[in-house]
Enzyme design. Structure first.
Site, PDB file in Angstrom:
ATOM      1  N   ASN A  15       0.594  -1.535   0.188  1.00 43.75           N
ATOM      2  CA  ASN A  15       0.555  -0.024   0.014  1.00 43.75           C
ATOM      3  C   ASN A  15       0.757   0.736  -0.412  1.00 43.75           C
ATOM      4  O   ASN A  15       1.277   1.180   1.017  1.00 43.75           O
ATOM      5  CB  ASN A  15      -1.087  -0.176   1.221  1.00 43.75           C
ATOM      6  CG  ASN A  15      -1.836   1.629   1.587  1.00 43.75           C
ATOM      7  OD1 ASN A  15      -1.785   2.086   0.421  1.00 43.75           O
ATOM      8  ND2 ASN A  15      -2.287   1.774   2.739  1.00 43.75           N
ATOM      9  N   TRP A  16       0.816   1.918  -1.320  1.00 43.92           N
ATOM     10  CA  TRP A  16       1.602   2.905  -1.572  1.00 43.92           C
ATOM     11  C   TRP A  16       1.551   4.265  -0.953  1.00 43.92           C
ATOM     12  O   TRP A  16       1.951   5.342  -0.594  1.00 43.92           O
ATOM     13  CB  TRP A  16       2.011   3.449  -2.856  1.00 43.92           C
ATOM     14  CG  TRP A  16       3.365   2.400  -3.241  1.00 43.92           C
ATOM     15  CD1 TRP A  16       3.137   1.091  -2.623  1.00 43.92           C
ATOM     16  CD2 TRP A  16       3.468   2.426  -4.824  1.00 43.92           C
ATOM     17  NE1 TRP A  16       3.966   0.481  -3.677  1.00 43.92           N
ATOM     18  CE2 TRP A  16       4.370   1.452  -5.197  1.00 43.92           C
ATOM     19  CE3 TRP A  16       3.581   3.554  -5.823  1.00 43.92           C
ATOM     20  CZ2 TRP A  16       4.092   0.730  -5.824  1.00 43.92           C
ATOM     21  CZ3 TRP A  16       3.911   2.867  -6.843  1.00 43.92           C
ATOM     22  CH2 TRP A  16       4.857   1.753  -7.039  1.00 43.92           C
ATOM     23  N   LYS A  17      -0.077   4.164  -0.820  1.00 37.96           N
ATOM     24  CA  LYS A  17      -0.382   5.502   0.378  1.00 37.96           C
ATOM     25  C   LYS A  17      -0.655   6.127  -0.341  1.00 37.96           C
ATOM     26  O   LYS A  17      -0.359   6.329  -1.764  1.00 37.96           O
ATOM     27  CB  LYS A  17       0.066   5.800   1.425  1.00 37.96           C
ATOM     28  CG  LYS A  17      -0.299   4.113   2.659  1.00 37.96           C
ATOM     29  CD  LYS A  17      -0.088   4.911   4.178  1.00 37.96           C
ATOM     30  CE  LYS A  17       0.071   3.743   4.894  1.00 37.96           C
ATOM     31  NZ  LYS A  17      -0.305   3.540   6.577  1.00 37.96           N
ATOM     32  N   HIS A 101      -9.638   0.723   5.139  1.00 36.70           N
ATOM     33  CA  HIS A 101      -8.122   1.255   5.600  1.00 36.70           C
ATOM     34  C   HIS A 101      -8.620   2.621   6.579  1.00 36.70           C
ATOM     35  O   HIS A 101      -9.667   2.488   6.901  1.00 36.70           O
ATOM     36  CB  HIS A 101      -7.360   1.753   4.117  1.00 36.70           C
ATOM     37  CG  HIS A 101      -5.571   1.652   5.132  1.00 36.70           C
ATOM     38  ND1 HIS A 101      -5.647   2.639   6.083  1.00 36.70           N
ATOM     39  CD2 HIS A 101      -4.966   0.728   5.041  1.00 36.70           C
ATOM     40  CE1 HIS A 101      -3.875   2.989   6.199  1.00 36.70           C
ATOM     41  NE2 HIS A 101      -3.228   1.486   5.817  1.00 36.70           N
ATOM     42  N   GLU A 103      -7.234   4.300   7.893  1.00 32.55           N
ATOM     43  CA  GLU A 103      -6.543   5.976   7.780  1.00 32.55           C
ATOM     44  C   GLU A 103      -8.546   6.171   6.956  1.00 32.55           C
ATOM     45  O   GLU A 103      -8.596   7.472   6.887  1.00 32.55           O
ATOM     46  CB  GLU A 103      -5.405   5.819   6.477  1.00 32.55           C
ATOM     47  CG  GLU A 103      -4.419   5.902   7.674  1.00 32.55           C
ATOM     48  CD  GLU A 103      -3.124   5.414   6.818  1.00 32.55           C
ATOM     49  OE1 GLU A 103      -2.754   5.602   5.490  1.00 32.55           O
ATOM     50  OE2 GLU A 103      -1.753   4.479   7.611  1.00 32.55           O
ATOM     51  N   GLU A 172      -5.269  -5.531  10.076  1.00 32.55           N
ATOM     52  CA  GLU A 172      -4.623  -4.172  10.457  1.00 32.55           C
ATOM     53  C   GLU A 172      -4.796  -4.204  12.163  1.00 32.55           C
ATOM     54  O   GLU A 172      -5.328  -2.940  12.182  1.00 32.55           O
ATOM     55  CB  GLU A 172      -4.536  -2.897   9.151  1.00 32.55           C
ATOM     56  CG  GLU A 172      -3.846  -3.619   8.228  1.00 32.55           C
ATOM     57  CD  GLU A 172      -4.206  -3.012   7.029  1.00 32.55           C
ATOM     58  OE1 GLU A 172      -2.542  -3.472   6.751  1.00 32.55           O
ATOM     59  OE2 GLU A 172      -4.186  -1.774   6.468  1.00 32.55           O
ATOM     60  N   GLY A 178       1.848   2.297  11.179  1.00 34.72           N
ATOM     61  CA  GLY A 178       2.953   3.384  10.800  1.00 34.72           C
ATOM     62  C   GLY A 178       3.781   3.160  12.067  1.00 34.72           C
ATOM     63  O   GLY A 178       4.415   4.343  11.605  1.00 34.72           O
ATOM     64  N   SER A 217       3.089  -2.634  10.231  1.00 36.35           N
ATOM     65  CA  SER A 217       4.664  -2.381  10.709  1.00 36.35           C
ATOM     66  C   SER A 217       5.227  -3.721   9.837  1.00 36.35           C
ATOM     67  O   SER A 217       6.488  -4.334  11.164  1.00 36.35           O
ATOM     68  CB  SER A 217       5.222  -2.001  11.671  1.00 36.35           C
ATOM     69  OG  SER A 217       4.559  -0.804  12.526  1.00 36.35           O
ATOM     70  N   GLY A 238       2.317  -1.129   4.691  1.00 37.86           N
ATOM     71  CA  GLY A 238       3.050  -0.400   4.264  1.00 37.86           C
ATOM     72  C   GLY A 238       4.140   0.812   3.841  1.00 37.86           C
ATOM     73  O   GLY A 238       4.773   0.688   2.587  1.00 37.86           O
ATOM     74  N   GLY A 239       5.194   1.427   5.038  1.00 47.15           N
ATOM     75  CA  GLY A 239       6.085   2.002   4.634  1.00 47.15           C
ATOM     76  C   GLY A 239       7.050   0.842   3.904  1.00 47.15           C
ATOM     77  O   GLY A 239       8.274   1.798   3.551  1.00 47.15           O
TER      78      GLY A 239
HETATM   79  C1  PEP Z   1      -0.370   0.510   5.821  1.00 46.42           C
HETATM   80  O1  PEP Z   1      -0.470   0.499   5.534  1.00 46.42           O
HETATM   81  O2  PEP Z   1      -1.611  -0.470   5.415  1.00 46.42           O
HETATM   82  C2  PEP Z   1       0.319  -0.346   6.938  1.00 46.42           C
HETATM   83  C3  PEP Z   1       0.344  -1.766   7.332  1.00 46.42           C
HETATM   84  O3  PEP Z   1       1.759   0.396   6.900  1.00 46.42           O
HETATM   85  P1  PEP Z   1       2.655   0.431   7.484  1.00 46.42           P
HETATM   86  O4  PEP Z   1       3.957  -1.456   7.508  1.00 46.42           O
HETATM   87  O5  PEP Z   1       4.096   0.988   7.636  1.00 46.42           O
HETATM   88  O6  PEP Z   1       2.484   0.049   9.168  1.00 46.42           O
END
Ligand code: PEP
Length: 255
Positions: A15-17, A101, A103, A172, A178, A217, A238-239
Site C-alpha cells: 500500500n503506497w498510500k 483501510h 486511515e 491490521e 506506521g 509495521s 505500508g512503509g
Molecule cells: C498499511 O498502511 O496498511 C500498513 C500496514 O502500513 P505500515 O506497514 O507502514 O504499518
C-alpha cells in the site's frame, strides 16, 4: 512451516498510500517486478496512488505483479466529483482494490456500512477487494479486539461469501500501522484464527478459501515469523513497500 493441506497462495500487497505518485512510482514498480520475477508461489500486488495507477498497470502487464487501487466509489458512474468507480479502476488495469483501510475509517468517515457497500460494488464489477479490519489501541486494552473485528467482518462477509476466495481480508491492528509496533506472531495468529472461525460460521468454503493478510509495521526482519503462522496468508505492507529491497525481502519471506 504451515500444516500440510493449507492451499492458500500467499499474497503480499504494498500500500503506497499518498507516496510515489510520479516518476519514483514507476521506478518502484519496475524494481518490484524485476525482483518478483524469480519468486514463484506468491501473489504480488502494489497499490499506487491514482495519478500513476493506469500507467503503472500498463507497464506491469505481462509481469507477475498486479495493481490495486486504494479506494473506490460504490456507484458505477454519475455526478460524483472527484470519485472513481470500480468499472473505471478495472478499465485502468486494476485487478484489486483496498477497502476500509483504517486511515479511511479514521480520516474520511468510512463506516462498516460504507465498507460493505464498496465491497459489493467491487465484487459486482469483478474487482477483487482487500478489506481491512482491525482494532484501535484502547479497544485492545479494553479486551475488545475480537468484538470489534467480528463486527467489522460481519458487515461484509456475506458479500465475500457470494464468491469464496475472490476477496481478501487484511487484519491490521490500528496501533501497529506506521508505528513500528508490530503484533507478535502469536497475537496475529490468534486474531487470524478467530476471523477464520467466524467465517466458518457462514460457510466452511468461505473460511478455507479466504486469504487473511496481516498488516502493521511488517518489515524484512519480522515478516518470516508472521508469515509462518498457520492462518496468516500474506501481508499488507505500508512503509516497507516503498523500498524495492525491503518489499522484495518480504515477498521472499512468504515462500
Ligand atoms: C498499511 O498502511 O496498511 C500498513 C500496514 O502500513 P505500515 O506497514 O507502514 O504499518
Amino acid at each position: 512451516m504451515k500444516a500440510v493441506g493449507t492451499q492458500r497462495t500467499p499474497l503480499i500487497a504494498g500500500n503506497w498510500k499518498m507516496y510515489m505518485g510520479g516518476r519514483a512510482g514507476h521506478e518502484l514498480a519496475r524494481g518490484v517486478a524485476e525482483r518478483a520475477k524469480g519468486v514463484g508461489g506468491v501473489d504480488v500486488v502494489v497499490a499506487p496512488p491514482l495519478t500513476v495507477l493506469a500507467a503503472i498497470a500498463h507497464e506491469l502487464e505481462g509481469s507477475r505483479v498486479q495493481v490495486s487501487a486504494q479506494n473506490l466509489y460504490p456507484k458505477d458512474e454519475g455526478a460524483f466529483t472527484g470519485e472513481v468507480s470500480a468499472p473505471m479502476l478495472l478499465e485502468a488495469g486494476c485487478k484489486w482494490v483496498i477497502i476500509g483501510h483504517s486511515e479511511r475509517r479514521q480520516y474520511f468517515g468510512e463506516t462498516d456500512a460504507s465498507v460493505a457497500e464498496k465491497v459489493a460494488a467491487a465484487q459486482k464489477a469483478g474487482l477483487r477487494p482487500i478489506v481491512c479490519v482491525g482494532e484501535l489501541l484502547p479497544e485492545r486494552e479494553a479486551g475488545k479486539t475480537l468484538e470489534v473485528v467480528y463486527r467489522q467482518v460481519d458487515a461484509f462477509s456475506r458479500i465475500l461469501g457470494d464468491q469464496p476466495g475472490f476477496g481478501v481480508i487484511a487484519y491490521e491492528p490500528v496501533w501497529a500501522i506506521g508505528t513500528g509496533k508490530v503484533a507478535g506472531p502469536e497475537q496475529a495468529q490468534e486474531v487470524h484464527a478467530a476471523i477464520r472461525q467466524r467465517l466458518t460460521g457462514q460457510s466452511a468454503e468461505l473460511a478455507s478459501a479466504t486469504r487473511v493478510l496481516y498488516g502493521g509495521s511488517v518489515k524484512p526482519d519480522n515478516a518470516a515469523g508472521l508469515l509462518a503462522c498457520q492462518d496468516v496468508d500474506g501481508a499488507l505492507v505500508g512503509g516497507a513497500s516503498l523500498k524495492v529491497a525491503d518489499f522484495a525481502a518480504i515477498i521472499e519471506a512468504a515462500v
